[in-house]
Design a protein around this motif. Structure first.
Motif, PDB file in Angstrom:
ATOM      1  N   VAL A 151      37.601  53.184  29.501  1.00 38.18           N
ATOM      2  CA  VAL A 151      37.705  53.647  30.984  1.00 38.18           C
ATOM      3  C   VAL A 151      37.278  52.591  31.753  1.00 38.18           C
ATOM      4  N   ASP A 152      37.971  52.137  32.605  1.00 40.09           N
ATOM      5  CA  ASP A 152      37.784  51.321  33.797  1.00 40.09           C
ATOM      6  C   ASP A 152      37.773  51.654  35.081  1.00 40.09           C
ATOM      7  N   ILE A 153      36.799  51.927  35.938  1.00 31.16           N
ATOM      8  CA  ILE A 153      36.821  52.464  37.298  1.00 31.16           C
ATOM      9  C   ILE A 153      36.060  51.240  38.291  1.00 31.16           C
ATOM     10  N   HIS A 154      37.110  50.551  39.029  1.00 31.56           N
ATOM     11  CA  HIS A 154      36.630  49.413  39.835  1.00 31.56           C
ATOM     12  C   HIS A 154      37.076  49.781  41.244  1.00 31.56           C
ATOM     13  N   GLU A 155      36.806  49.102  42.276  1.00 27.38           N
ATOM     14  CA  GLU A 155      37.417  48.921  43.630  1.00 27.38           C
ATOM     15  C   GLU A 155      38.786  48.152  43.160  1.00 27.38           C
ATOM     16  N   HIS A 156      39.810  48.647  44.307  1.00 26.56           N
ATOM     17  CA  HIS A 156      40.994  48.094  43.973  1.00 26.56           C
ATOM     18  C   HIS A 156      41.179  46.720  44.724  1.00 26.56           C
ATOM     19  N   PHE A 157      41.687  45.644  44.190  1.00 26.30           N
ATOM     20  CA  PHE A 157      41.700  44.325  44.524  1.00 26.30           C
ATOM     21  C   PHE A 157      42.156  44.313  45.853  1.00 26.30           C
ATOM     22  N   SER A 158      42.961  44.948  46.120  1.00 28.72           N
ATOM     23  CA  SER A 158      43.721  44.682  47.557  1.00 28.72           C
ATOM     24  C   SER A 158      43.161  45.351  48.721  1.00 28.72           C
ATOM     25  N   ASP A 159      42.151  46.357  48.304  1.00 28.64           N
ATOM     26  CA  ASP A 159      41.574  47.130  49.402  1.00 28.64           C
ATOM     27  C   ASP A 159      40.031  47.476  49.049  1.00 28.64           C
ATOM     28  N   GLU A 160      39.294  46.536  49.195  1.00 26.35           N
ATOM     29  CA  GLU A 160      38.098  46.614  48.735  1.00 26.35           C
ATOM     30  C   GLU A 160      37.003  47.281  49.685  1.00 26.35           C
ATOM     31  N   PHE A 161      35.819  48.070  49.247  1.00 23.95           N
ATOM     32  CA  PHE A 161      35.054  48.419  50.038  1.00 23.95           C
ATOM     33  C   PHE A 161      34.187  47.313  50.711  1.00 23.95           C
ATOM     34  N   GLU A 162      33.871  47.308  52.052  1.00 26.38           N
ATOM     35  CA  GLU A 162      33.216  46.195  52.825  1.00 26.38           C
ATOM     36  C   GLU A 162      31.527  46.470  52.676  1.00 26.38           C
ATOM     37  N   TRP A 163      31.093  45.793  51.478  1.00 22.63           N
ATOM     38  CA  TRP A 163      29.709  45.971  51.041  1.00 22.63           C
ATOM     39  C   TRP A 163      28.855  44.958  52.157  1.00 22.63           C
ATOM     40  N   GLU A 164      29.520  44.116  52.670  1.00 20.52           N
ATOM     41  CA  GLU A 164      29.086  43.115  53.782  1.00 20.52           C
ATOM     42  C   GLU A 164      28.107  43.942  54.742  1.00 20.52           C
ATOM     43  N   SER A 165      28.329  45.197  54.923  1.00 21.16           N
ATOM     44  CA  SER A 165      27.467  46.087  55.907  1.00 21.16           C
ATOM     45  C   SER A 165      26.179  46.263  55.316  1.00 21.16           C
ATOM     46  N   PHE A 166      25.999  46.144  54.126  1.00 21.38           N
ATOM     47  CA  PHE A 166      24.862  46.806  53.761  1.00 21.38           C
ATOM     48  C   PHE A 166      23.833  45.537  53.702  1.00 21.38           C
ATOM     49  N   ASP A 168      21.258  44.951  51.992  1.00 17.39           N
ATOM     50  CA  ASP A 168      20.299  44.946  50.611  1.00 17.39           C
ATOM     51  C   ASP A 168      21.265  44.366  49.728  1.00 17.39           C
ATOM     52  N   ALA A 169      22.654  44.314  49.857  1.00 16.22           N
ATOM     53  CA  ALA A 169      23.773  44.034  48.860  1.00 16.22           C
ATOM     54  C   ALA A 169      23.557  42.161  48.688  1.00 16.22           C
ATOM     55  N   GLN A 170      23.553  42.148  47.215  1.00 14.24           N
ATOM     56  CA  GLN A 170      23.509  40.873  46.851  1.00 14.24           C
ATOM     57  C   GLN A 170      24.851  40.295  46.336  1.00 14.24           C
ATOM     58  N   TRP A 171      25.823  40.886  45.798  1.00 16.64           N
ATOM     59  CA  TRP A 171      26.983  40.298  45.178  1.00 16.64           C
ATOM     60  C   TRP A 171      28.207  41.154  45.757  1.00 16.64           C
ATOM     61  N   PHE A 172      29.122  40.375  46.150  1.00 22.51           N
ATOM     62  CA  PHE A 172      30.268  40.885  46.876  1.00 22.51           C
ATOM     63  C   PHE A 172      31.809  41.058  46.020  1.00 22.51           C
ATOM     64  N   GLY A 173      31.466  40.794  44.429  1.00 23.66           N
ATOM     65  CA  GLY A 173      32.886  40.986  43.641  1.00 23.66           C
ATOM     66  C   GLY A 173      33.118  42.093  43.637  1.00 23.66           C
ATOM     67  N   LEU A 174      33.962  42.724  42.861  1.00 23.34           N
ATOM     68  CA  LEU A 174      34.686  44.112  42.593  1.00 23.34           C
ATOM     69  C   LEU A 174      33.921  44.863  42.086  1.00 23.34           C
ATOM     70  N   ALA A 175      33.146  45.871  42.658  1.00 23.38           N
ATOM     71  CA  ALA A 175      32.052  46.592  41.922  1.00 23.38           C
ATOM     72  C   ALA A 175      32.828  47.949  41.125  1.00 23.38           C
ATOM     73  N   GLY A 176      32.036  48.266  40.001  1.00 23.05           N
ATOM     74  CA  GLY A 176      32.465  49.221  39.121  1.00 23.05           C
ATOM     75  C   GLY A 176      32.006  49.440  37.789  1.00 23.05           C
ATOM     76  N   MET A 177      32.692  49.879  36.963  1.00 23.03           N
ATOM     77  CA  MET A 177      32.268  49.964  35.480  1.00 23.03           C
ATOM     78  C   MET A 177      33.412  50.107  34.645  1.00 23.03           C
ATOM     79  N   GLU A 178      33.183  49.634  33.250  1.00 22.87           N
ATOM     80  CA  GLU A 178      34.115  49.773  32.135  1.00 22.87           C
ATOM     81  C   GLU A 178      33.290  50.195  31.035  1.00 22.87           C
ATOM     82  N   PHE A 179      33.864  51.301  30.388  1.00 25.85           N
ATOM     83  CA  PHE A 179      33.316  51.783  29.100  1.00 25.85           C
ATOM     84  C   PHE A 179      34.236  51.635  28.083  1.00 25.85           C
TER      85      PHE A 179
END
Length: 287
Positions: A151-166, A168-179
């Protein structure tokens, strides 16, 4: 509820195998494909656990997926002997892009709007033994085997969330998970002829218990890259219900089904849990 579902399915399998008489169907191969139209579901709590993991200062206020029904598929190939015993392989694949819109809270900037696309990518392979039997007017099919799933759930590479507004954010790559994991799977299916010859109603229930690990890409990883969560125990619940029509020809039987399907994928880490629901159309041949 989960315990009730598990014990109910286990009892049904025991009754169907112990009380049913072996089917005297002709020996042969069968193959089919499920054309599925499914919609993923991810609630605000799961979104929080997935993307905000590692920052207790951030909490999801509200959020929802925009997830219309999209195409996926399942391919089934098997063999059944004249006493009802057989083997079967099933491959399920799903690759959906869904939108998310919601609100989050940051310890510095307060409430922040969140919007973007997420990609759901699910693959599973079942290899199992089957046993068919007849009990009164019901035809039962029980199975037991092993499942591998990813299972792979990640941000879509062409329409990412704008984490720069947070702040406390430390990393601005594609966030998500893989099981990725594997484990046993069991199922039971019952069908009953109705109205006219070749027409039946059917229901199917399946569970899989998977053991593996999660790689989590969170925006609060100071050094970037995935955080590995080992020894994850995941449970998968699947239910189908619908109608079936079988038309006999000289060399083959044509099987057609229309059904509703629901799946629930959950694990003991509470990260990346989701559900699928929708309907499907099955077409298959029995040789």
């Amino acid at each position: 509820m989960k315990r009730f579902f598990t014990w109910t399915m286990a009892a049904a399998m025991v009754v169907s195998c112990a009380s049913a008489t072996p089917s005297q169907a002709e020996e042969g191969l069968y193959a089919g494909v499920d054309l599925l139209f499914l919609s993923p579901k991810l609630n605000a709590v799961n979104f929080n656990n997935l993307f905000y993991n590692g920052s207790p200062a951030v909490q999801t206020v509200d959020g929802a997926l925009s997830a219309p029904l999209e195409f996926s598929q399942r391919v089934i190939v098997g063999y059944e002997g004249d006493q009802g015993g057989g083997v079967r392989v099933r491959w399920f694949t799903l690759d959906h892009t869904v939108g998310y819109s919601g609100l989050g809270e940051d310890s510095v900037n307060g409430t922040i709007a969140i919007a973007g696309n997420m990609n759901f990518d699910v693959d599973s392979i079942d290899a199992e033994l089957t046993q068919r039997g007849n009990f009164r007017v019901w035809d039962w099919l029980a199975s037991a085997g092993a499942r591998y799933a990813r299972v792979d759930i990640h941000e879509h590479f062409s329409d990412e969330f704008e984490w720069e507004s947070f702040a406390d954010a430390q990393w601005f790559g594609l966030a998500g998970m893989e099981f990725e994991g594997a484990g046993p799977t069991v199922s039971v299916q019952g069908s009953r002829p109705m109205i006219w010859e070749g027409f039946s109603v059917f229901g199917n229930a399946r569970t899989a218990l998977l053991f593996g690990e999660i790689e989590l890409d969170t925006i609060y990883r100071t050094n970037g890259g995935p955080a590995v969560i080992p020894d994850v125990f995941a449970q998968v619940w699947e239910v189908q219900a619908g109608v079936e029509m079988v038309h006999e020809y000289d060399a083959v039987d044509l099987v057609c089904r229309i059904f509703w399907e629901a799946q629930r994928w959950e694990n003991d880490s509470n990260i990346g849990e989701f559900a699928l629901h929708g309907f499907g159309v099955h077409t298959g041949l029995v040789y």
